[in-house]
Design a protein around this motif. Sequence first.
Motif, PDB file in Angstrom:
ATOM      1  N   GLN A 228       0.812  -1.206   0.000  1.00 31.84           N
ATOM      2  CA  GLN A 228       0.000   0.000   0.000  1.00 31.84           C
ATOM      3  C   GLN A 228       0.852   1.266   0.000  1.00 31.84           C
ATOM      4  O   GLN A 228       0.391   2.336  -0.395  1.00 31.84           O
ATOM      5  CB  GLN A 228      -0.931  -0.001   1.221  1.00 31.84           C
ATOM      6  N   HIS A 229       2.105   1.140   0.439  1.00 24.92           N
ATOM      7  CA  HIS A 229       3.016   2.289   0.489  1.00 24.92           C
ATOM      8  C   HIS A 229       4.000   2.296  -0.679  1.00 24.92           C
ATOM      9  O   HIS A 229       4.947   3.093  -0.673  1.00 24.92           O
ATOM     10  CB  HIS A 229       3.798   2.284   1.808  1.00 24.92           C
ATOM     11  N   THR A 230       3.794   1.433  -1.660  1.00 21.96           N
ATOM     12  CA  THR A 230       4.764   1.285  -2.749  1.00 21.96           C
ATOM     13  C   THR A 230       4.177   1.684  -4.093  1.00 21.96           C
ATOM     14  O   THR A 230       3.050   1.313  -4.421  1.00 21.96           O
ATOM     15  CB  THR A 230       5.255  -0.179  -2.838  1.00 21.96           C
ATOM     16  N   LEU A 231       4.945   2.429  -4.855  1.00 17.60           N
ATOM     17  CA  LEU A 231       4.629   2.683  -6.257  1.00 17.60           C
ATOM     18  C   LEU A 231       5.671   1.946  -7.091  1.00 17.60           C
ATOM     19  O   LEU A 231       6.870   2.187  -6.961  1.00 17.60           O
ATOM     20  CB  LEU A 231       4.664   4.176  -6.588  1.00 17.60           C
ATOM     21  N   ILE A 232       5.208   1.036  -7.938  1.00 18.11           N
ATOM     22  CA  ILE A 232       6.089   0.257  -8.800  1.00 18.11           C
ATOM     23  C   ILE A 232       6.365   1.033 -10.082  1.00 18.11           C
ATOM     24  O   ILE A 232       5.439   1.511 -10.741  1.00 18.11           O
ATOM     25  CB  ILE A 232       5.456  -1.104  -9.151  1.00 18.11           C
ATOM     26  N   ILE A 233       7.633   1.156 -10.423  1.00 18.36           N
ATOM     27  CA  ILE A 233       8.051   1.740 -11.693  1.00 18.36           C
ATOM     28  C   ILE A 233       8.726   0.639 -12.504  1.00 18.36           C
ATOM     29  O   ILE A 233       9.647  -0.032 -12.025  1.00 18.36           O
ATOM     30  CB  ILE A 233       9.033   2.904 -11.500  1.00 18.36           C
ATOM     31  N   ASN A 234       8.275   0.449 -13.732  1.00 18.93           N
ATOM     32  CA  ASN A 234       8.855  -0.594 -14.568  1.00 18.93           C
ATOM     33  C   ASN A 234       8.671  -0.205 -16.033  1.00 18.93           C
ATOM     34  O   ASN A 234       8.212   0.895 -16.342  1.00 18.93           O
ATOM     35  CB  ASN A 234       8.207  -1.947 -14.261  1.00 18.93           C
ATOM     36  N   GLY A 235       9.025  -1.109 -16.943  1.00 21.38           N
ATOM     37  CA  GLY A 235       8.890  -0.811 -18.358  1.00 21.38           C
ATOM     38  C   GLY A 235       9.414  -1.949 -19.206  1.00 21.38           C
ATOM     39  O   GLY A 235       9.842  -2.979 -18.684  1.00 21.38           O
ATOM     40  N   VAL A 236       9.397  -1.740 -20.509  1.00 18.71           N
ATOM     41  CA  VAL A 236       9.788  -2.805 -21.439  1.00 18.71           C
ATOM     42  C   VAL A 236      11.186  -2.605 -22.008  1.00 18.71           C
ATOM     43  O   VAL A 236      11.670  -3.457 -22.759  1.00 18.71           O
ATOM     44  CB  VAL A 236       8.775  -2.909 -22.601  1.00 18.71           C
ATOM     45  N   SER A 237      11.858  -1.532 -21.657  1.00 19.28           N
ATOM     46  CA  SER A 237      13.105  -1.170 -22.337  1.00 19.28           C
ATOM     47  C   SER A 237      14.229  -2.175 -22.138  1.00 19.28           C
ATOM     48  O   SER A 237      14.896  -2.573 -23.102  1.00 19.28           O
ATOM     49  CB  SER A 237      13.567   0.219 -21.883  1.00 19.28           C
ATOM     50  N   LYS A 238      14.479  -2.605 -20.909  1.00 26.45           N
ATOM     51  CA  LYS A 238      15.649  -3.427 -20.616  1.00 26.45           C
ATOM     52  C   LYS A 238      15.393  -4.912 -20.889  1.00 26.45           C
ATOM     53  O   LYS A 238      16.168  -5.568 -21.587  1.00 26.45           O
ATOM     54  CB  LYS A 238      16.079  -3.230 -19.154  1.00 26.45           C
ATOM     55  N   SER A 239      14.318  -5.457 -20.346  1.00 30.65           N
ATOM     56  CA  SER A 239      14.070  -6.892 -20.473  1.00 30.65           C
ATOM     57  C   SER A 239      13.719  -7.310 -21.885  1.00 30.65           C
ATOM     58  O   SER A 239      13.981  -8.448 -22.287  1.00 30.65           O
ATOM     59  CB  SER A 239      12.939  -7.318 -19.527  1.00 30.65           C
ATOM     60  N   TRP A 245      11.671   2.380 -28.045  1.00 34.97           N
ATOM     61  CA  TRP A 245      10.210   2.437 -28.151  1.00 34.97           C
ATOM     62  C   TRP A 245       9.597   3.359 -27.094  1.00 34.97           C
ATOM     63  O   TRP A 245       8.466   3.806 -27.252  1.00 34.97           O
ATOM     64  CB  TRP A 245       9.616   1.033 -28.010  1.00 34.97           C
ATOM     65  N   ARG A 246      10.312   3.592 -26.003  1.00 30.40           N
ATOM     66  CA  ARG A 246       9.927   4.531 -24.944  1.00 30.40           C
ATOM     67  C   ARG A 246       8.577   4.195 -24.320  1.00 30.40           C
ATOM     68  O   ARG A 246       7.623   4.983 -24.383  1.00 30.40           O
ATOM     69  CB  ARG A 246       9.917   5.983 -25.456  1.00 30.40           C
ATOM     70  N   ILE A 247       8.498   3.034 -23.672  1.00 32.32           N
ATOM     71  CA  ILE A 247       7.297   2.679 -22.932  1.00 32.32           C
ATOM     72  C   ILE A 247       7.682   2.221 -21.522  1.00 32.32           C
ATOM     73  O   ILE A 247       8.416   1.247 -21.343  1.00 32.32           O
ATOM     74  CB  ILE A 247       6.496   1.559 -23.628  1.00 32.32           C
ATOM     75  N   GLY A 248       7.188   2.958 -20.546  1.00 30.30           N
ATOM     76  CA  GLY A 248       7.334   2.573 -19.149  1.00 30.30           C
ATOM     77  C   GLY A 248       5.961   2.536 -18.511  1.00 30.30           C
ATOM     78  O   GLY A 248       4.953   2.862 -19.150  1.00 30.30           O
ATOM     79  N   PHE A 249       5.913   2.148 -17.239  1.00 24.92           N
ATOM     80  CA  PHE A 249       4.625   2.169 -16.554  1.00 24.92           C
ATOM     81  C   PHE A 249       4.800   2.285 -15.053  1.00 24.92           C
ATOM     82  O   PHE A 249       5.867   1.992 -14.501  1.00 24.92           O
ATOM     83  CB  PHE A 249       3.770   0.944 -16.912  1.00 24.92           C
TER      84      PHE A 249
END
Length: 396
Positions: A228-239, A245-249
């Motif tokens: 509840q106290h965490t915001l996940i930052i991730n994306g498709v660039s590295k994996s 393509w510049r897509i994160g989430f």
Amino acid sequence: MKLSKRTETLEPSVTLTASAKAKELKSQGADVLSVTLGEPDFPTPKHIQQAAIEAIESGKASFYTQTAGIPELRQAIVSYIEQFYGLTYDVSQTLVTDGAKFALYVLFQALLDEGDEVIIPTPYWVSYGEQVKLADGTPVFVAGKESNNFKITVEQLESVRTAKTKAIILNSPSNPTGMIYTKEELAQIGEWAVANDLLIVADDIYGRLVYGEHTFTPIATISEEIRQHTLIINGVSKSYSMTGWRIGFAVGNKELIQAMIDIASQSTSNPTAVSQYAAVEALTGPQDTVEEMRLAFEERLNRLYPLVLEIPGVKLVKPQGAFYLFPNVKETMDICGYDDVTEFTDALLNEAHVALVTGAGFGAEENIRLSYATDWETLEETVNRIKAFVENKRRK
């Protein structure tokens, strides 16, 4: 023209600066080897490319999309998090952005008021502190010591916490060190953050690039309170080798996500349409190419690590994930007659034609960063040139 005050204190990205210097020197005819950027040297997998082509040919990629991302991609993110994290989120808790970097940018714009503090462990990714400052916040750096594998402790965090502290950033596996926090270490940090009602910004972009017997534990999975106290930052660039393509989430608190969406609506309007359709395929399609790249990076790491240790004066903790080496070169600089790591890296570029990134931009004045997300021939020759440079300086 008089520019804004924020531009007067803004530091340019050292990774992009190093890459630009290398390209400029190369354009002048120099045989420059660059290991600066955190960019996989693999092309985007064919099935992902094909999804983009189909989106273009069908006409779907021709128009504006929703600011938060196309529904198919937001649902794919929810499914991805459920598959790899074991956590269930609602689509309304997701935001698609123009790269994971922009997810962080809109986060700080939505979260911080003037003077609010964000704790950033060092060594840190180069943009964290600058993005906090751009939101009128104050970055508070806490040194992750090499003796503790560059990781910080709750005691260190508590020593810098104030009434203005709003968040802490955790990047595991880390850029630039490649270190990974254990589940026990994350639990201690997460419980401390919950007890002090702080947001945990979990930059998980390298979470699937882990080597040896090490494992990646998302901090959001430790407990419901921590989630509840965490915001996940991730994306498709590295994996998925999709840096261009510049897509994160971002995934997390619905109210915070909505505020981020509102800011994005007045800045980028929406992520690039065709890239979103490609990202849907990346997250939901075959995953075998991720493992192929991971194995390739692991092989390079295992071959490169002992070679780098042969460079006179170098000390190096073996990375556990990501695709960087972050050697301590203090003794190497002493041998060569340098006391500034940026001057040392500039000399390597100008004299040995090897482009590295100064550790100063990561908050580490004795280190350099070397990306092994490139072909083996380049990596081997890079080490050979550095060794020759050091030996030549020592003879002088």
